[in-house]
Design an enzyme around this catalytic site. Structure first.
Site, mmCIF file in Angstrom:
data_model
loop_
_atom_site.group_PDB
_atom_site.id
_atom_site.type_symbol
_atom_site.label_atom_id
_atom_site.label_comp_id
_atom_site.label_asym_id
_atom_site.label_seq_id
_atom_site.Cartn_x
_atom_site.Cartn_y
_atom_site.Cartn_z
ATOM 1 N N THR A 1 0.811 -1.212 0.000
ATOM 2 C CA THR A 1 0.000 0.000 0.000
ATOM 3 C C THR A 1 0.842 1.258 0.000
ATOM 4 O O THR A 1 1.945 1.280 0.560
ATOM 5 C CB THR A 1 -0.954 0.017 1.216
ATOM 6 O OG1 THR A 1 -1.674 1.245 1.255
ATOM 7 C CG2 THR A 1 -0.179 -0.140 2.514
ATOM 8 N N ASP A 2 0.332 2.265 -0.648
ATOM 9 C CA ASP A 2 0.919 3.593 -0.592
ATOM 10 C C ASP A 2 0.709 4.134 0.829
ATOM 11 O O ASP A 2 -0.123 3.630 1.580
ATOM 12 C CB ASP A 2 0.222 4.492 -1.622
ATOM 13 C CG ASP A 2 0.927 5.824 -1.803
ATOM 14 O OD1 ASP A 2 2.093 5.935 -1.393
ATOM 15 O OD2 ASP A 2 0.299 6.745 -2.339
#
Length: 905
Positions: free
Chosen positions: A334-335
């Site tokens: 995930t960012d």
């Protein structure tokens, strides 16, 4: 499209003079000649991202290239020949539905490329032959000198040669929210993409100032073009479950075809049946045995799960198999910005020369309290705090306002943090009159405002980088302890916080302009502020639950390693999170890189290529990987991952199109419930398959046993088709509403290559199929041989006996616990569906025109009792089997079957 030839070192490492020579640009003011530009355009092609999409009609036709579809087509032709319009219609409908689903999934990928093309700037301002011209961006060539100003989209990759306070918003490329301050200085050759401050990249936006750059890459050679190519090149494989279902369907199809051929040959040899009767029987056996309900049921269970996610969980799933694949995800990449964090900078600590204040609240909503030594205070009673908040508010050119009930900013996130902090104390703006404003300067790294204040004094308010602002404080206060505050700055930075210094000075009332000389007179220090992009409150608990469910979360960000690691620690992503930069990853050998990716929790300063490398390595190691992102830079990894997840509010259109699902409210915590739903969907699809196969095979075995024993056909083709198409499909839809087994999120995800069916499942499918067929045939023969009823009534009772056998078997297969337990009524819709099925059976048995069509007759209570008794045998035997397995598991320490949990519906 072209790029700097022999670009070693890259454009970032070239001096401006060397770059001019290499690209044959004699004068920056003159630019290329129109003739030279035309020649370069002819040789190298336009500055455009071109795609060659597969025609939509060809994508649709490809969906029919499947063995089960071929067999279903043949079955449809044969049922048409024998005149069964109903069966033909259902089979054709199944074929078309599956083709539409496959078409949607495959055609979706090309849409993301079209979105990328739309983001390219339509026009560019260039210097050619000494003239400043606006030309189509597609006509740009390497060597063109391009002018940029606020509001422009950068038309190609540029090496900056002249700037005036130029800042560029690169979030679409790097994922980071703050605008990047640009320079013209030569950089080391190995400078990461996010740190290439002397470059302006295609499709990023000029936030402020102006500049001039030389085009060093166009079209597919730009960083944006490389992302486009990566999206185009990525091929997403089918989900593990869909591959297994394909395998099951293919294996069953081959087996049924082989059995049909052998049975037809046997029928011809024995000569018992005429050719039309034998052919009709074989076709009926094939259609009855073929699990054509398998793709339909799978699709409906997936579709209902997807609908439930959209309505209740704010999760839109674009490709149906992704809903099930979620259940087997064991790694989420995930960012950080806007995903794990709010992307709303927030002041958490204020340090003044008198005290240290803590500030509660997060994001841009102006709600929160100020505390001193852990105790709440009234901010207005602390002049030092009010002075800093006022100065931070004034030295500001950002706006904070409400949109659709949410507080949003128009400007820089850091400035927004100061506005929010001020409004946590005051409802009204300061009654000051602005005289002059000095915007943020990339060289000075601070901004200032000159204002006449309500008390009649004229003040200069300044905020900016401590290393630039503190020397100005020393000018006015030589004994100021700079080292102390620089050390404090370093401590906050290591914790992942951004530090801004705030100062002011009282000046002569007749001064109306901010000049360097005015600032050099010195400033009065007001304090430091520690600012953080706060983690989302719901993310911490969600990550804790996912770790318990055996799902690892890895952060991939363009931010600094220290900042990213600090956030990872706050989120408790791992017991001892490990961080690594994209550059460090690239320096490793292939084997070392693979292991590093498995061991690392935080990847910082990454490029889009790094993200794709990380996802690919995790998949190669056998992980089922989900990628969560919102920027264009995330698109290749979103498409490559087993499940790509985009943000609905902050996500770009490119990210949404490349993804398999969208979180409409941008809450990462939705991943927890989505994974739980994915696991429930898988459980119910498996149950439906374990129900469908033996009940379908039973219908075929009726024909097989009859031909092998050379008996007259007990059932007509229309009756078997009724059982197969109406009964089986209707009953098995009860699994759509089945709740999840308890403890679903307390177990690790299933392995990527784990088989859906185990040895016992195959054994149970075989003996249940033989029991349903055998009991039905035995009852038919016994009734007719003993003249207890006529053949028409016996045939009708056999149809109902098979259907009731299916119903009783449903109660066994729908739960891992015993059927007669507290979970008996956990799925009310199952009883509704059974009631509908029984009503249809009564309709078949007693309505005159149905009797004429399907050759049925009314049944007495005695005959119904026999049918119920025969059907109940199926439940009794399978429940005994289940009891033996439960005790075996307990005896060998495997635990018991979990009960059903309504909380996971």
């Amino acid at each position: 499209m072209e790029e700097v030839p022999d670009a070693q070192p890259p454009a970032t490492a070239h001096s401006i003079k060397d770059l001019q020579q290499q690209l044959q640009v004699p004068s920056l003011d003159h630019g290329l000649s129109k003739a030279e530009a035309a020649e370069r355009l002819k040789v190298n092609g336009p500055n455009a991202i071109e795609s060659h999409p597969t025609p939509k009609w060809l994508i649709f036709l490809r969906q029919f290239n499947n063995l089960i579809i071929y067999i279903l087509m043949i079955a449809a032709i044969l049922t048409t020949i024998i005149g069964d319009v109903t069966d033909t219609s259902v089979i054709v409908l199944v074929i078309i539905v599956n083709a539409i689903i496959g078409y949607y999934q495959e055609s979706n990928a090309s849409d993301s490329l079209e979105k990328i093309k739309k983001m390219l700037a339509p026009e560019a301002t260039v210097y050619r032959d000494g003239e400043r011209l606006d030309i189509p961006s597609a006509d740009l060539v390497v060597g063109d000198v391009v002018f940029l100003e606020a509001g422009d989209n950068v038309p190609a990759d540029l090496r900056l040669v002249d700037i005036d306070n130029l800042t560029i918003q690169e979030a679409v490329l790097t994922g980071e929210a703050n605008s990047v301050i640009k320079t013209t200085a030569t950089l080391p050759a190995d400078t990461p993409l996010a740190d290439q401050s002397n470059m302006a990249f295609a499709s990023t936006a000029v936030a402020g100032g102006s500049g001039i750059g030389i085009v060093v890459a166009t079209g597919h050679d730009t960083e944006f073009g490389k992302i486009s190519q990566a999206v185009s090149d990525v091929r997403k494989g089918r989900s593990p479950m869909m591959r297994e279902i394909d395998g099951i369907g293919k294996g069953i199809s081959y087996a049924i075809i082989a059995a049909a051929v052998l049975l037809f040959i046997f029928g011809l040899i024995i000569g018992k049946y005429s050719l039309p009767v034998l052919a009709l029987a074989i076709v009926t056996m094939v259609v009855g045995s073929m699990p054509e309900g398998l793709p339909a049921t799978t699709s409906v269970i997936l579709a209902m799960g997807v609908s439930n996610m959209a309505k209740k969980q704010h999760v839109i799933v674009k490709t149906l198999p992704a809903a099930e694949t979620l259940g087997s995800v064991d790694v989420i990449c995930t960012d950080k910005t806007g995903t794990l964090t709010k992307n709303e900078m927030t002041i958490t600590t204020i340090v003044t020369p008198k005290a240290t204040y803590e500030v509660s609240g997060s994001g841009y909503t102006p709600k929160g309290t100020f505390t001193l030594a852990g105790k709440p205070i009234e901010p207005t009673a602390h002049p030092d705090l009010i002075a800093l908040l006022t100065a931070g508010f004034e030295a500001n050119d950002t706006e904070l306002h409400q949109e659709d009930g949410r507080y949003v900013i128009n400007g820089e996130p850091t400035d927004g943090a100061f506005l929010t902090a001020y409004y946590k104390v005051f409802k009204k703006d300061p009654d000051n009159t602005e005289r002059d404003l000095m915007p943020f300067d990339s060289n000075n790294r601070y901004m200032a405002k000159l204002a006449k204040c309500a008390d009649g004094k004229t003040r200069l308010f300044v905020k900016g980088s401590p290393d630039k602002l503190l020397p100005l404080v020393v000018t006015a206060h030589p004994d100021f302890d700079t080292d102390y505050y620089l050390k404090l700055t370093s401590q906050f930075s290591v914790q992942g916080q951004r530090v801004i210094a705030v100062a002011e000075s009282t000046v002569e009332p007749d001064i109306t302009e901010i000049t360097p000389a005015l600032l050099e007179q010195g400033l009065d220090f007001l304090g430091l502020t520690a600012i953080i992009d706060p983690p989302r409150e719901s993310v911490i608990s969600a990550i804790k639950q996912m770790r318990r469910a055996g799902v690892k979360v890895k952060m991939i960000t363009g931010d600094h390693p220290e900042t990213a690691l600090a956030i990872a620690q706050k989120l408790d992503m791992a017991d001892s999170p490990k961080a690594m930069t994209g550059a460090q990853l690239a320096a490793l050998s292939d084997e070392q890189r693979q292991q590093a990716i498995l061991d690392t929790d935080v990847f910082a300063r990454t490029t889009p290529k790094d993200k794709l490398t990380i996802v690919t390595a995790l998949q190669d190691a056998g992980n089922v990987t989900a990628m969560v992102g919102d920027g264009v830079n995330d698109a290749p990894a979103l498409k490559k991952s087993d499940v790509g997840v985009a943000m609905g509010q902050s996500g770009t259109d490119v990210a949404k199109d490349a993804a398999d699902m969208v979180l409409t409210d941008d809450r990462f915590a939705r991943m927890e419930t989505a994974i739980a739903q994915g696991r429930r969907i898988y459980q119910n699809i498996k149950k439906s398959i374990l129900f469908l196969l033996p009940t379908s095979f039973a219908e075929g075995l009726v024909i097989v046993f009859t031909i092998l024993t050379q008996q007259a056909m007990p059932l007509r083709a229309s009756q078997l088709l009724w059982i197969n198409m109406v009964s089986a499909i209707t009953i098995q839809f009860a699994f759509i509403f089945e709740p999840a087994e308890a403890g679903t999120m307390d177990r690790p995800p299933r392995k990527k290559n784990a088989s859906m069916m185990h040895k016992h499942d195959v054994f149970q499918i075989a003996y249940v199929a033989m029991m349903i067929a055998g009991i039905g045939l035995w009852a038919f023969d016994w009734l007719t041989a003993n003249h207890l009823t006529d053949r028409l009534t016996a045939s009708t009772m056999m149809v109902n006996m098979i259907v009731l056998g299916k119903i009783f078997y449903l109660f066994n297969i729908r739960t891992n616990t015993l059927a007669l337990s507290k979970n008996f009524f956990s799925n009310p819709m199952a009883f509704v569906i059974i009631a509908v099925m029984l009503a249809l059976q009564c309709f078949l048995t007693y309505v005159p025109f149905m009797q004429d069509i399907f050759q049925t007759a009314p049944m007495s209570w005695r005959e119904w009792g026999l049918a119920v008794a025969a059907g109940s045998i199926i439940l009794i035997v399978t429940e005994i089997d289940k009891i033996i397995r439960i005790r075996w598991d307990r005896l060998h320490g495997h635990g018991t079957f979990p009960s059903v949990s309504k909380t996971n519906e």
